[in-house]
Design an enzyme around this catalytic site. Sequence first.
Site, PDB file in Angstrom:
ATOM      1  N   SER A   1       0.827  -1.213   0.000  1.00 53.27           N
ATOM      2  CA  SER A   1       0.000   0.000   0.000  1.00 53.27           C
ATOM      3  C   SER A   1       0.858   1.258   0.000  1.00 53.27           C
ATOM      4  CB  SER A   1      -0.941   0.003   1.209  1.00 53.27           C
ATOM      5  OG  SER A   1      -1.904  -1.024   1.092  1.00 53.27           O
TER       6      SER A   1
ATOM      7  N   CYS B   1      -8.379  -6.402   3.398  1.00 50.83           N
ATOM      8  CA  CYS B   1      -8.389  -4.990   3.796  1.00 50.83           C
ATOM      9  C   CYS B   1      -9.803  -4.448   3.968  1.00 50.83           C
ATOM     10  CB  CYS B   1      -7.646  -4.158   2.752  1.00 50.83           C
ATOM     11  SG  CYS B   1      -5.937  -4.687   2.512  1.00 50.83           S
TER      12      CYS B   1
END
Length: 396
Positions: free
Chosen positions: A74, A327
Amino acid sequence: MEKKFIYADNAATTAVSKAVLEEMIPYFTEEYGNASSIYALGRSAKKALETARERIAKTIGAEASEIYFTSCGSESDNWAIRSVCERLAKKGKKHIITSAFEHHAVLHTCQALEKQGFEVTYLPVYDNGIVKAEDVKNAIREDTAIVTIMYANNEIGTIQPVDEIAEICREKGVIFHTDAVQAVGHVEIDVHKQKIDMLSISGHKIHAQKGVGALYVRKGIPLTNLIYGGAQERNRRGGTENIPAIMGLAKAMEIANTDILKRAEKTARQRDRLINEILKISHTRLNGDPVKRLPGTVNISIEGIEGESLLLMLDLNGVCASSGSACTSGSLDPSHVLLALGLKHEVAHGSLRLSISDETTDEDIDHIVKVVPEVVERLRNMSPLWEKIIKEDNSK
């Protein structure tokens, strides 16, 4: 009898392998120096750091100077996209191209940039879970700063036409970034041959520890600073390097890319058996292309049940699975990936993702294909939605 335990959620995270752990341990206990220190212990840490950079670069056809270490995929996505946009906005380039089913690390970064005056084109994904290279070509404009399309989708496993997209971007003079977090270690990658400009990597998807990643940046593309406060990562990302994790990442990358085609063939065979057996259940569908997909990822929608109930009951039967991205597992909303494919909300809610690895055995597959139909039948017997589906079928 000992309870069966099968881990089939490797797309969410993987166990640290024994070989990776053994690679890391000396850098916790003996070679614990700060790579910025000039005495022998520090120089030893610096040498290990740069050796790891070389080892990782070699696995993806890059040069050592093109590898930057990060904390995760990320962060790599954020850094790549924001850096290019921050730099090229000064030249009037404030247009971004991405797809509707990217990981949220990309989508949320693009949404944040929209608030800063950037325009984003979200390309559609077709029912086979693949973005068309032609759509990318048609979307590129004079003010396009970056194209960011994932290498392989994290929920359904479909592999995108990265080579074609990269070729188009190179011809148009547009930077191409790909989130390859799910693809690295599962498919062959050569960034120079494939004309990829920037590529994101995460360690914990390939049996390294959580909290370490990397960003490949083609030589000649300048990066803006991510963290101020130190000279680490060529003055672009301050902070003392996590040497144990970086060494583990290097080892994991080497292992994952050794005999990659042979291992992928074995995993794909197990994957196809999962698909074929689960699709024998009525009112099911495979999400994404049956061939252009990662060797270990299966995503199937099962009508008449709710995904969370399916996962909890599979867990009781010794199977760890997922309904999509880890996520977003706390969200009650259906997967944006499945909605992008055109699935109805009630169908998207009943998705099952199984992601296997080298460590998955044929006996594990036997157990999964036995348990899934049993669990589905039990849940459907309690589901008013399933009753409605059956009545509709009978009335036809």
